[in-house]
Design an enzyme around this catalytic site. Sequence first.
Site, PDB file in Angstrom:
ATOM      1  N   GLU A 237      44.505  39.919  31.918  1.00  0.00           N
ATOM      2  CA  GLU A 237      45.192  38.823  32.102  1.00  0.00           C
ATOM      3  C   GLU A 237      44.276  37.591  31.825  1.00  0.00           C
ATOM      4  O   GLU A 237      43.061  37.411  32.536  1.00  0.00           O
ATOM      5  CB  GLU A 237      45.504  38.723  33.671  1.00  0.00           C
ATOM      6  CG  GLU A 237      46.373  37.465  33.703  1.00  0.00           C
ATOM      7  CD  GLU A 237      46.466  36.764  35.257  1.00  0.00           C
ATOM      8  OE1 GLU A 237      46.659  35.702  35.340  1.00  0.00           O
ATOM      9  OE2 GLU A 237      46.681  37.868  36.029  1.00  0.00           O
ATOM     10  N   CYS A 271      46.325  30.573  37.614  1.00  0.00           N
ATOM     11  CA  CYS A 271      46.516  31.340  36.324  1.00  0.00           C
ATOM     12  C   CYS A 271      47.765  30.939  35.785  1.00  0.00           C
ATOM     13  O   CYS A 271      48.148  30.861  34.681  1.00  0.00           O
ATOM     14  CB  CYS A 271      46.397  32.825  36.689  1.00  0.00           C
ATOM     15  SG  CYS A 271      44.895  33.453  37.414  1.00  0.00           S
TER      16      CYS A 271
END
Length: 467
Positions: A237, A271
């Site tokens: 990620e 994020c």
Amino acid sequence: MPAIKDAIMQMLKCISPIDGTVYAERPVLTLEAAQAVAARARAAQAAWAARPLQERIDLVMAGVAAIGAMNDEIVPELAHMMGRPVRYGGEFRGFNERASHMATIAESALADIAVGEDATFLRYIKRVPHGVVFVVAPWNYPYMTAINTVAPALIAGNTVVLKHATQTLLVGERMARAFHAAGVPEDVFQNVFLDHDTTSALIAGGAFNFINFTGSVGGGRAMERAAAGTFTGLGLELGGKDPGYVMEDADLDAAVETLIDGAMFNSGQCCCGIERIYVHQSLFDAFVEKSVALVNSYKLGNPMNAETTIGPMANVRFAAEVRAQVAEALEMGAKAHIATMPEDDGAAYLTPQILTNVSHKMRVMRDESFGPVVGIMPVSSDEEAIALMNDSEFGLTASLWTADVDRAQAVGDRIETGTVFLNRADYLDPGLCWTGCKNTGRGGGLSVIGYHNLTRPKSYHLKKVTK
């Protein structure tokens, strides 16, 4: 002198964004010591996997509870390490929610897949653990991002080696201490302090069976280079530039409150934070006006103070990148709507900013900012909004705002992203796969798919003796 320099190079230091002092430091492991950690993890894995599933679940959840018992210590510790205001109370709610969900679905997610049985054959597919899982966790939500992999990896029967970011140096140490106190064997879950060279050497040497990395695109590429030729599975990620799109029938107040919070909370260091917003031209002026009023109500300051709503960025260099993007945008004609706040020190304490008159020629609308700045653009149609949302190298989440669910689904189908939100943003639902596309990375965490990524399929094709 060389010996002194080497000793300094072997220390990891967490510099507190509150005042720039060293808050914590730890020595890194030598390559030999790190290899020994991985070897102990590998030796412990079979016995751990042989324990009943419910026993592993109970031990993991006891470790989670032990972290909860530390929360009063953890909250100010996080403020010192990465700057999040103490008023928000830490991460235990999400930490517990994610681990609890993965514990709840473990039996069904890990169950054998029946293919068929008759008088001659028994066929099925098992989910078996990879072996040793290496988790490289980020600093921005250090407990929640780590537990996304740690809990299901352990529950599935893997052993785990955790390496946390230097900015949140003490998190992995706390997690290991809590899990060990709860009964998880020390070799089953180990925290390590490593430099980049040792990390790469371990990966290249095949020390791990699966690696989950959350961090920068550059960091992800380094992981792939280190793993090249080892056939080690990778979950990555990486960066994001998540868009919001406000359609003409949206609940304006709700859209402002949620999207601006998604852009600014945690000093924009999320994020799936909102980094660019596209608003239908009929609502554009009102959206900007309300957004500016909301940001002007924020209190920038020391995260240890209860009245502070937005703290410093985690590191001076992170703030410098945001300032550079804003300055470049202003030089290219963007308009800044938030006056510099008195607490802005030109270093880690950074004024949150809203920009208009922006375009995708500006880095602030293309590159990951990972800070408290958002550009807002008017659009005239779904077609224009979709084109702009997809005009990015990243694809983690997109937030759509409309009363029309069918329209949102149709728009969502055309967006290059990992998650489509409707009338919400910046939230990780553990029942859904957390995933991305393009330069955001690959793989997926949480949900049943998270278990599939932390295990491998093993097929059984058993012919019965029928004499």
